[in-house]
Design an enzyme around this catalytic site. Structure first.
Site, PDB file in Angstrom:
ATOM      1  N   CYS A  94       0.825  -1.213   0.000  1.00 37.28           N
ATOM      2  CA  CYS A  94       0.000   0.000   0.000  1.00 37.28           C
ATOM      3  C   CYS A  94       0.858   1.261   0.000  1.00 37.28           C
ATOM      4  O   CYS A  94       0.343   2.364  -0.168  1.00 37.28           O
ATOM      5  CB  CYS A  94      -0.936   0.005   1.203  1.00 37.28           C
ATOM      6  SG  CYS A  94      -0.095  -0.009   2.798  1.00 37.28           S
ATOM      7  N   ALA A 119     -10.038  -9.742   5.633  1.00 35.56           N
ATOM      8  CA  ALA A 119      -9.390 -10.712   6.524  1.00 35.56           C
ATOM      9  C   ALA A 119      -8.036 -11.157   5.997  1.00 35.56           C
ATOM     10  O   ALA A 119      -7.553 -12.237   6.319  1.00 35.56           O
ATOM     11  CB  ALA A 119     -10.295 -11.937   6.704  1.00 35.56           C
TER      12      ALA A 119
END
Length: 458
Positions: A50, A190
């Site tokens: 990210c 998750a």
């Protein structure tokens, strides 16, 4: 062959641009095969997180390698190389190694000292191994980077604060609504980031609910933090009940729309605390949460763009918990490890020259001994063997000092020049291309490689 690092990160590009580069596993595999299928790249690892998308590659030519890698990155971002050039950085040889080590150590992360990037690098290396895009050149570099990352975290105090994007984001949430102890928190996603968020929330005493596109993954994560599972179809009700929403999926589009959050906030109106705020933490790239959510009354959004903006004059987060002495110790360790790897790579680079020199000498000796046998055909076998041994000893002694010295000198900056000289003197090889150390993409394309030397400034 030379190591090249080309990419974008939070240091050089806004989050909106990083979103264009976002890669899933399939995208990364496609990029790996495109890279090694290009003209100048022989090996490659793609690190996509990210915070960054960077390619670490072994290339045969600097300009050609930069061009090949840049085209792959531009295709992924849906832009031209020229449009991306202000944001793309290029590192070469020692500087590429040092940059990779710095990334592995968490020193180049949005939150200095975080450890998650080390696992992400390990996964990127494993993926490249699985698809056969790393070989003799990059195996030792990647393995050393992983060891350096571990050493930095075990031998310095860089991670003693336990900081991560998750923990820093949750700190922002607590600044807004107070302690998370006992508060309902919804985690959407998750994966690795979702697991880190859920476990960090559990340590802070929050009541965690997990929702995911894969119910089995959500159940496993919820069980590990003694939380519960919610279906994605129930998001409006779950958001209405939560004080914090953390979202970190791998989806390529918006997961949490403005209307969903607005509806959830309206549902609070009949609750006992209708005015309680909602903190939305979006740690996904590309983002999960529609930008319009920030304008919904009562909602406070914490995302990568916000965290990227919270940087001091030194480029590090203004609230970085890492002490300057620990950062300095980490950089010193990286510098030492970079020098060691340089010595190993340069020694390996001169080995073919030494081997070629000895092979050439052996061919000359064999030819002269054959010539002797035709000129002196009556020389007995014993004398002939002694002459052969004597000639070989003389050649070995003459070659011993230069071959030993060239290996020793190879470990010093510019040491490969001695191997170049040896090849030139004995007619053994081809001159290597002289390349820059670090630059941005525009400079890398424009630079004349013959005017620069390895390890020097771009």
């Amino acid at each position: 062959m030379s190591l090249l690092a080309v990419g974008v990160s939070h240091q050089t590009a806004p989050v909106a641009l990083l979103e264009q580069f976002a890669m899933g596993a399939d995208d990364t595999v496609k990029a790996l095969h495109e890279l090694v299928g290009s003209d100048h790249v022989s090996e490659a690892i793609v690190l996509a997180t990210c915070n960054r998308v960077e390619v670490f590659a072994e290339v045969d030519r600097f300009h050609g390698g930069v061009t090949d890698v840049s085209r792959v990155l531009a295709r992924q971002a849906g832009a031209t190389v020229e449009e991306l050039s202000p944001y793309v950085t290029v590192h070469y040889e020692d500087q590429a190694v040092a940059h990779l080590f710095t990334v592995a150590a968490g020193l180049d992360s949005m939150v200095v000292g975080e450890t998650q990037v080390l696992g992400q690098l390990r996964n990127a290396y494993a993926l490249a191994r699985e698809h056969g895009t790393v070989g003799r050149a990059m195996h030792p570099v990647a393995q050393r980077a992983l060891r350096v990352g571990k050493r930095v975290h075990s031998e310095t105090g860089i991670d003693k604060a336990g900081a991560s994007l998750v923990s820093v984001s949750l700190d922002r949430a607590e600044e807004r609504i107070g302690s998370l102890e006992g508060r309902p928190v919804l985690v959407v996603g998750a994966g690795s980031m979702g697991a880190l968020a859920a476990t960090t929330l559990a340590r802070r005493g929050a009541a965690v609910t997990v929702s995911s596109r894969t119910p089995a993954h959500a159940q496993r994560l919820a069980t590990s933090v003694e939380g519960r599972v919610a279906d994605l179809a129930d998001l409006p009700a779950e958001i209405a009940a939560a004080d914090v929403l953390v979202t970190c999926t791998g989806a390529r589009g918006i997961v949490i729309g403005t209307e969903v959050v607005a509806r959830a906030m309206r549902a609070r109106m009949g609750a006992a605390r209708p005015d309680r705020p909602l903190v939305v933490i979006d740690l996904a790239l590309p983002r999960d949460v529609d930008p319009g959510v920030a304008a919904v009354p009562g909602v406070h959004v914490v995302d990568l763009a916000l965290l990227q903006g919270e940087r001091g004059a030194d480029g590090h987060p203004s609230t970085s918990p890492v002490a300057a002495d620990d950062v300095a110790a980490a950089h010193a360790l990286i510098e030492a490890e970079t020098a060691l790897l340089r010595a190993e790579r340069q020694a390996a680079a001169v080995a073919p020259t030494v081997s070629a020199l000895r092979s050439q000498a052996a061919e000359v000796v064999d030819a002269e001994l054959l010539r002797l046998s035709t000129r002196v055909p009556d020389l007995d076998a014993r004398a002939r063997a002694e002459v052969a041994r004597t000639v070989r000893r003389v050649v070995d002694k003459l070659l011993h000092e230069p071959t030993v010295r060239v290996k020793e000198l190879a470990s010093a900056p510019g040491g490969v020049d001695y191997a170049d000289a040896l090849r030139a003197l004995f007619g053994l090889g081809i001159d290597a291309e002289v390349l820059p150390a670090r630059t941005n993409l525009a400079e890398a394309v424009a630079v004349d490689p013959d005017e620069l030397r390895p390890g020097g400034p771009a």
